[in-house]
Design a protein around this motif. Structure first.
Motif, mmCIF file in Angstrom:
data_model
loop_
_atom_site.group_PDB
_atom_site.id
_atom_site.type_symbol
_atom_site.label_atom_id
_atom_site.label_comp_id
_atom_site.label_asym_id
_atom_site.label_seq_id
_atom_site.Cartn_x
_atom_site.Cartn_y
_atom_site.Cartn_z
ATOM 1 N N HIS A 56 0.852 -1.191 0.000
ATOM 2 C CA HIS A 56 0.000 0.000 0.000
ATOM 3 C C HIS A 56 0.887 1.240 0.000
ATOM 4 O O HIS A 56 1.787 1.356 0.835
ATOM 5 C CB HIS A 56 -0.882 0.051 1.250
ATOM 6 C CG HIS A 56 -1.682 -1.181 1.500
ATOM 7 N ND1 HIS A 56 -1.370 -2.098 2.492
ATOM 8 C CD2 HIS A 56 -2.802 -1.656 0.887
ATOM 9 C CE1 HIS A 56 -2.251 -3.082 2.482
ATOM 10 N NE2 HIS A 56 -3.127 -2.847 1.518
ATOM 11 N N ASP A 82 -9.243 -1.224 1.938
ATOM 12 C CA ASP A 82 -9.414 -2.544 2.530
ATOM 13 C C ASP A 82 -10.858 -3.018 2.467
ATOM 14 O O ASP A 82 -11.115 -4.232 2.450
ATOM 15 C CB ASP A 82 -8.969 -2.532 3.997
ATOM 16 C CG ASP A 82 -7.491 -2.797 4.160
ATOM 17 O OD1 ASP A 82 -6.849 -3.206 3.181
ATOM 18 O OD2 ASP A 82 -6.964 -2.587 5.271
ATOM 19 N N HIS A 108 -8.224 -5.630 -2.473
ATOM 20 C CA HIS A 108 -7.258 -5.450 -1.381
ATOM 21 C C HIS A 108 -6.282 -6.628 -1.277
ATOM 22 O O HIS A 108 -5.424 -6.627 -0.398
ATOM 23 C CB HIS A 108 -7.968 -5.183 -0.050
ATOM 24 C CG HIS A 108 -8.556 -6.386 0.629
ATOM 25 N ND1 HIS A 108 -9.445 -6.273 1.677
ATOM 26 C CD2 HIS A 108 -8.407 -7.725 0.455
ATOM 27 C CE1 HIS A 108 -9.783 -7.485 2.103
ATOM 28 N NE2 HIS A 108 -9.153 -8.366 1.373
#
Length: 436
Positions: free
Chosen positions: A334, A367, A374
């Motif tokens: 991320h 998420d 995700h």
């Protein structure tokens, strides 16, 4: 007042920075010999004894005694019941998330194509979905309905006719949210089994569990080891490492926001990694102060503390361009670009699983409900791999149709190349099609 955190503070220009960064990023996810041996035994037992082995391992590892495999199967009606049992607020949240995930992934769907050459030769590509996909879902405390949506919906959008889910229910604990998510995502069958034995069942099939073409979804070290072991027999999504977040900030975002963004990954487990890059040393100080002030409010404080003290870092860079260079070196799962103009930095980013643009786009939204998947590459593998998507559940077959004229011309080229490789049958096969 909590004990002050001991978080690594680094400067990208210090002489030994590269060595410090290598140590910080190092993570060895390979199973030890004992785990490998145990997994191999379990896989062999499931292949040999099928359902009987699954019932035995479920009793041994999950503390759930059943008489037969039939007691470990949940039908569609049970999934629909779960959807009725959860709260209205939970159902609405799942429905919103499911719709957003579906809408995003519909853009990924690939279609077959072909073109015709002047001599009538037709070339193309046929896109077909997998026949059956297997979804592993952790059970017990580690229950993630969001992962059910992220794994099952792309498969259904791809056109997979049957999605089979396995989820352990330790001591009979059933997570209704997970089953409700499975219902909304279109899961067709659910087996309440887990661990390496569930992976083996999906890979090879048993009397009750159908063999699948691909296994996706997260799990513990035994599940990851089993997925690695059966790869080749079936496809797998990836061998995932601990969760990661890398934040690039210009120093103008609220330090509390950034601190909580770093916490959001650290709370996953002790091996999770949270890193902040900024050209503003004063801002790094402010974020460190926020981390120390806010950590006591977290339910998973103990886990967060270990994660931050072992694997986190606050890194001073010269400028945002240098931050992007480091981001590419790290290739994070991320990446948050918490800056005034994230679009200006985006062309500089080559390696990241998911990129969160601007101050108001925390990783946590990705998420659950932003829409993109995700399930992302970790441990630097974003250098060569991508998020889970519809394309993971579709196959591509080449389509070749030669007209008589096309076969004659191509045959001449193929003949020369085949004879150059001393493959005479290849050459003669092509030559038979050459017009006199």
């Amino acid at each position: 007042m909590s004990t002050p955190l001991k978080i690594a503070r680094l400067n990208a220009n210090q002489s030994d920075f590269a060595q410090h960064l290598d140590v910080l990023l190092a993570w060895e996810g390979v199973s030890d010999k004992a785990v490998n041996n145990r997994v191999e035994e379990i896989i062999a037992a499931v292949r040999e004894r099928g359902d009987a082995a699954l019932v035995e391992y479920t009793a041994r590892f999950d503390g759930l005694q059943v008489d037969a495999m039939a007691d470990l199967i949940l039908d569609r009606a049970r999934l629909e019941l779960a959807l009725e049992r959860i709260t209205g607020e939970q159902r609405e949240a799942l429905e919103v998330a499911a719709e957003r995930v579906k809408r995003y992934h519909e853009h990924q769907r690939q279609e077959s194509w072909r073109y015709t050459e002047a001599d009538g030769t037709v070339l193309g590509q046929q896109i077909t979905p997998l026949d059956r996909a297997g979804l592993y879902v952790p059970g017990g405390k580690a229950s993630y309905p969001s992962s059910v949506l992220m794994n099952a919906i792309p498969a259904k959008v791809a056109g997979v006719p049957e999605v089979v889910m396995v989820v352990p229910t330790p001591r009979g604990e059933i997570n209704e949210l997970v089953l409700a998510a499975a219902c909304l995502a279109g899961v067709d069958r659910v087996f309440t089994i887990g661990g390496a034995q569930a992976v083996a069942a999906l890979a090879y099939g048993t009397e009750s569990v159908p063999r699948v073409d691909k296994i996706v979804g997260p799990g513990n070290i035994y599940v990851a080891t089993a997925k690695r072991a059966v790869f080749g027999q079936v496809g797998i999504d990836m061998i995932a490492g601990p969760s990661e977040i890398l934040v690039v900030c210009d120093g103008q975002t609220d330090p509390d926001w950034i601190a909580m963004d770093l916490f959001s990954q650290a709370e996953h487990d002790e091996d999770a990694q949270s890193i902040l890059l900024s050209p503003d040393a004063t801002f790094l100080d402010a974020v460190e102060a926020s981390l120390n002030r806010l950590i006591g409010e977290l339910e998973r404080e103990a886990i967060v503390r270990v994660s931050l003290e072992n694997r986190a870092a606050l890194i001073k860079v010269d400028n945002l361009e240098q931050a992007c260079e480091l981001a590419n070196r790290i290739a994070p799962e991320h990446l948050e670009l918490s800056v005034e103009d994230p679009d200006a930095l985006l062309p500089l980013i080559r390696h990241a699983g998911a990129i969160f643009m601007g101050r108001h786009t925390p990783e946590a939204l990705g998420d659950y409900c932003a829409g993109p998947n995700h399930v992302l590459p970790t441990s630097g593998t974003a250098r060569f791999s991508s998020p889970l998507g519809v394309y993971d559940f579709q196959k591509r077959s080449s389509v070749i149709f030669c007209s008589p004229d096309g076969a004659s011309e191509l045959g001449k080229t193929a003949s020369v190349l085949a004879r150059g490789e001393s493959l005479t049958a290849h050459a003669r096969s092509a030559e038979y099609r050459i017009k006199p």
